[in-house]
Scaffold this motif. Structure first.
Motif, PDB file in Angstrom:
ATOM      1  N   SER A   5     -55.768 -33.781 -12.673  1.00  0.00           N
ATOM      2  CA  SER A   5     -55.032 -32.683 -11.863  1.00  0.00           C
ATOM      3  C   SER A   5     -55.706 -31.876 -10.900  1.00  0.00           C
ATOM      4  O   SER A   5     -55.270 -31.423 -10.226  1.00  0.00           O
ATOM      5  N   ARG A   6     -57.108 -31.730 -11.398  1.00  0.00           N
ATOM      6  CA  ARG A   6     -57.843 -30.903 -10.468  1.00  0.00           C
ATOM      7  C   ARG A   6     -58.276 -31.784  -9.436  1.00  0.00           C
ATOM      8  O   ARG A   6     -58.320 -31.004  -8.056  1.00  0.00           O
ATOM      9  N   VAL A   7     -58.456 -32.983  -9.368  1.00  0.00           N
ATOM     10  CA  VAL A   7     -58.519 -33.574  -8.282  1.00  0.00           C
ATOM     11  C   VAL A   7     -57.251 -33.607  -7.264  1.00  0.00           C
ATOM     12  O   VAL A   7     -57.398 -33.561  -5.829  1.00  0.00           O
ATOM     13  N   VAL A   8     -56.014 -33.833  -7.891  1.00  0.00           N
ATOM     14  CA  VAL A   8     -55.121 -33.644  -6.998  1.00  0.00           C
ATOM     15  C   VAL A   8     -54.801 -32.268  -6.340  1.00  0.00           C
ATOM     16  O   VAL A   8     -54.556 -32.324  -5.198  1.00  0.00           O
ATOM     17  N   GLU A   9     -55.214 -31.269  -7.123  1.00  0.00           N
ATOM     18  CA  GLU A   9     -55.044 -30.074  -6.544  1.00  0.00           C
ATOM     19  C   GLU A   9     -56.169 -29.637  -5.499  1.00  0.00           C
ATOM     20  O   GLU A   9     -55.832 -29.404  -4.328  1.00  0.00           O
ATOM     21  N   GLU A  10     -57.343 -30.262  -5.568  1.00  0.00           N
ATOM     22  CA  GLU A  10     -58.230 -30.109  -4.421  1.00  0.00           C
ATOM     23  C   GLU A  10     -57.750 -30.835  -3.078  1.00  0.00           C
ATOM     24  O   GLU A  10     -57.761 -30.460  -2.224  1.00  0.00           O
ATOM     25  N   GLY A  11     -57.462 -32.213  -3.560  1.00  0.00           N
ATOM     26  CA  GLY A  11     -56.984 -33.107  -2.347  1.00  0.00           C
ATOM     27  C   GLY A  11     -55.648 -32.557  -1.646  1.00  0.00           C
ATOM     28  O   GLY A  11     -55.692 -32.548  -0.329  1.00  0.00           O
ATOM     29  N   LEU A  12     -54.706 -32.191  -2.342  1.00  0.00           N
ATOM     30  CA  LEU A  12     -53.518 -31.610  -1.746  1.00  0.00           C
ATOM     31  C   LEU A  12     -53.939 -30.189  -0.994  1.00  0.00           C
ATOM     32  O   LEU A  12     -53.524 -29.990  -0.035  1.00  0.00           O
ATOM     33  N   ARG A  13     -54.702 -29.399  -1.515  1.00  0.00           N
ATOM     34  CA  ARG A  13     -55.242 -28.145  -0.890  1.00  0.00           C
ATOM     35  C   ARG A  13     -55.707 -28.475   0.449  1.00  0.00           C
ATOM     36  O   ARG A  13     -55.380 -27.897   1.556  1.00  0.00           O
ATOM     37  N   ASN A  14     -56.686 -29.377   0.505  1.00  0.00           N
ATOM     38  CA  ASN A  14     -57.507 -29.805   1.860  1.00  0.00           C
ATOM     39  C   ASN A  14     -56.641 -30.533   2.839  1.00  0.00           C
ATOM     40  O   ASN A  14     -56.668 -30.215   3.691  1.00  0.00           O
ATOM     41  N   GLU A  15     -55.690 -31.294   2.236  1.00  0.00           N
ATOM     42  CA  GLU A  15     -54.740 -32.000   3.142  1.00  0.00           C
ATOM     43  C   GLU A  15     -53.869 -31.048   3.701  1.00  0.00           C
ATOM     44  O   GLU A  15     -53.585 -30.994   4.903  1.00  0.00           O
ATOM     45  N   LEU A  16     -53.233 -30.032   2.887  1.00  0.00           N
ATOM     46  CA  LEU A  16     -52.354 -28.865   3.532  1.00  0.00           C
ATOM     47  C   LEU A  16     -53.108 -28.045   4.522  1.00  0.00           C
ATOM     48  O   LEU A  16     -52.622 -27.958   5.610  1.00  0.00           O
ATOM     49  N   PHE A  17     -54.477 -27.801   4.426  1.00  0.00           N
ATOM     50  CA  PHE A  17     -55.171 -26.810   5.230  1.00  0.00           C
ATOM     51  C   PHE A  17     -55.510 -27.820   6.674  1.00  0.00           C
ATOM     52  O   PHE A  17     -55.351 -27.089   7.691  1.00  0.00           O
TER      53      PHE A  17
END
Length: 593
Positions: A84-96
């Motif tokens: 879940s933490r990897v998903v959080e990091e990936g989505l945040r980076n993708e969004l930015f």
């Protein structure tokens, strides 16, 4: 879950770890199921007054099971919560990264607080849905099924009676799940408004204090906060009804077991140990039943947030590389000479909005200087923004060296254009970093560029010099200092095309003269367009145009425009009359260290 595709790649990438985590979680659940069996044997031994030494063995078995569960819990948390933490990091980076590709019109119609809420609160909700959602779902399915099987092994009839409330739970989950999804979307939107109100209060603190608006701003935030609480309370009415109903159904099962199972124990149909074990399994079943509600809660909250993130990621930039953009140009195999042409250009910020520029036709020869003047709101800044495609023309076309800018890759186009905007923006780092923007330059080049922008003396007046931290938006600097840092940033790039939007609007006449000398010295090396409210800043230009209400109303050299007696001549004379006498000191308006 139409937006599930956003997190699917992470599940595929970490599928082995997820499988290992689920296996570890199922092992923990399995071990939990053996504890009631140990308790059953202990109770049966006590019922027949068996010897005490057996109790030590039972205690040791429970302790061993607990140790194994603790070890396995570490692994499933490491693998599942880690995912879940990897998903959080990936989505945040993708969004930015995606937001960075969006064009100026998107930010014109979007609020910073809304984007911040997406990047923080929505991503957190998705993380919880992925991590604890997998845990709760596994427990609801595996532990619930296994507990029912163990209960059926003890007594099928009693198990069927205990499961009477189950269909009601399924119905509650379906009905309340839809309502929770809608409410979570509304709550998230209100949270965005709250974030934006707080951001404006912090960013505009100086203005608020200057106008004694602290109380008014506090009331505004309180009103938005109250609305946020109101929407949350509407959500609580749903979740506050849903979870108690789940508990009610669980307790109904317990009541049925106590009533019917107790009679069976008295009649000898089941042993006291079986009755105690059955109650234990029913208590274990209570968590899966609750987990069904919790996982519904998590998934609905996460799905609402995922839909909001998906909406941003599906936003197509208003300004993007054209499908027919030349590959050679996109790969930067050429360097602009710098001839800029506006061919019957019209521009509006929105399809149904008024035209900011109308039928602009002009050519800026290579290496020449074009001055742009006119009343505020006439369209000067928009004219400059069309060249690097900050905005796109809605009619006509803009060309560089005969090539439509829409046929040039954006990266190539902007690599060869330097823009100093009218409103300077500084990052909260050092002066050096704000000038270089990550480029590696030698100290001599940096100092020379600062001197060209009439900035070096002001920088060295600070104790930390070029390493001085400017604070958020350059709060420790004067307006003129910030403007010259932005100018130095543009001059440092030494591109074929230089666009300057009112570069001397916030400096005194002596400093303005130094900046103008720098601009004049670049004639022939760069094609320069300079927009300004000061006529003296464009007097030397090869050609000067006046834009009013989006149209060119006069064009010519300084002498020609003065002779025509139009807007330029009248404004020139007015500025000469109102211009302050030259200062005898060399200190400009900088507020210094």
């Amino acid at each position: 879950m139409r937006s599930y595709y956003l997190i699917k790649p992470y599940f595929i990438q970490r599928r082995r770890l997820i499988i290992a985590g689920i296996i570890a979680l199922m092992a923990v659940d399995t071990l939990q199921l053996f504890i009631p069996r140990v308790v059953k044997r202990a109770v049966d031994d006590l019922a027949v007054l068996a010897a005490d030494p057996q109790l030590g063995l039972y205690a040791a078995q429970i302790l061993a099971i607990a140790v194994c569960m603790a070890i396995l819990r570490y692994f499933w948390r490491r693998f599942l919560i880690g995912t879940s933490r990897v998903v959080e990091e990936g989505l945040r980076n993708e969004l930015f990264a995606h937001v960075q590709t969006l064009s100026a019109p998107y930010f014109d119609r979007s609020r910073t607080g809304d984007l911040m809420a997406h990047a923080v609160n929505d991503i957190t909700n998705i993380r919880m849905a992925v991590g604890m959602g997998m845990v709760a779902l596994t427990d609801a399915v595996f532990l619930g099924t296994a507990a029912i099987c163990f209960m059926a092994y003890i007594n099928i009839e009693l198990t069927l009676f205990a499961l009477i409330p189950m269909p009601v739970i399924v119905w509650f989950t379906k009905v309340f799940g839809k309502k929770m999804h809608r409410r979570y979307g509304t709550v998230q939107q209100t949270f965005s408004e709250l974030t934006e109100a707080a951001r404006e209060g912090f960013a505009g603190n100086r203005v608020i204090k200057a106008f004694n608006r602290e109380a008014a701003q506090t009331r505004r935030l309180a009103a938005v906060s109250k609305e946020y609480i109101r929407e949350n309370l509407k959500l609580v009415r749903i979740t506050g009804t849903f979870f108690p109903l789940m508990l009610l159904c669980t307790n109904i099962s317990v009541a049925i077991v106590v009533w019917i199972g107790g009679r069976q124990t008295i009649l000898g149909d089941i042993s006291p140990g079986d009755f105690v074990a059955f109650i234990s399994y029913l208590n274990l079943l209570a968590w899966p039943m609750m987990a069904m509600g919790w996982v519904t809660n998590l998934i609905q909250r996460g799905a609402a947030s995922l839909d909001r993130i998906d909406a941003i990621l599906k936003t197509v930039p208003d300004v993007a590389d054209d499908a027919g953009a030349s590959p050679n140009i996109r790969l930067r195999d050429i360097r602009f000479r710098g001839r800029i042409s506006f061919e019957n250009v019209t521009c509006a910020y929105s399809p149904d909005g008024p035209a900011v520029l109308s039928h602009i036709t002009l050519t800026v020869p290579e290496g020449s200087i074009l001055g742009v003047v006119g009343p505020q709101g006439g369209g000067k800044s928009t004219l400059l923004d069309l060249v690097p495609r900050i905005y796109d023309a809605t009619g006509g076309r803009v060309t560089i060296d005969g090539t439509d800018v829409r046929d040039i890759g954006l990266q190539c186009l902007r690599d060869q254009i330097a823009l100093a905007p009218q409103e300077p923006f500084l990052f909260s780092g050092a002066i050096r970093d704000n000038i270089t923007l990550g480029r590696v330059v030698g100290p001599e080049t940096l100092i020379r560029t600062a001197e060209d922008a009439a900035l070096h003396d002001a920088i060295t007046a600070f104790p930390e010099g070029y390493d001085t931290l400017v604070g958020e938006k350059g709060v420790v600097l004067s307006g003129g200092q910030k403007q010259r840092i932005v100018l130095a940033r543009a001059l440092l790039r030494d591109t074929p095309i230089l666009l300057l939007d009112d570069p001397v609007g916030q400096v005194d006449t002596r400093t303005a003269a130094r900046i103008i000398d720098t601009i004049r010295s670049r004639k022939g090396r760069q094609t320069i367009i300079i927009a300004s409210h000061r006529m003296a800043a464009v007097q030397f230009a090869d050609r000067i145009i006046t834009i009013d209400d989006g149209r060119i109303i006069e064009s010519g050299t300084h002498d020609e425009l003065m002779a025509s007696g139009g807007y330029y001549a009248k404004t020139w004379l007015m500025q000469q009359i109102t211009a302050p006498a030259p200062k005898r000191t060399t200190v400009d308006e900088d507020k210094g260290p």
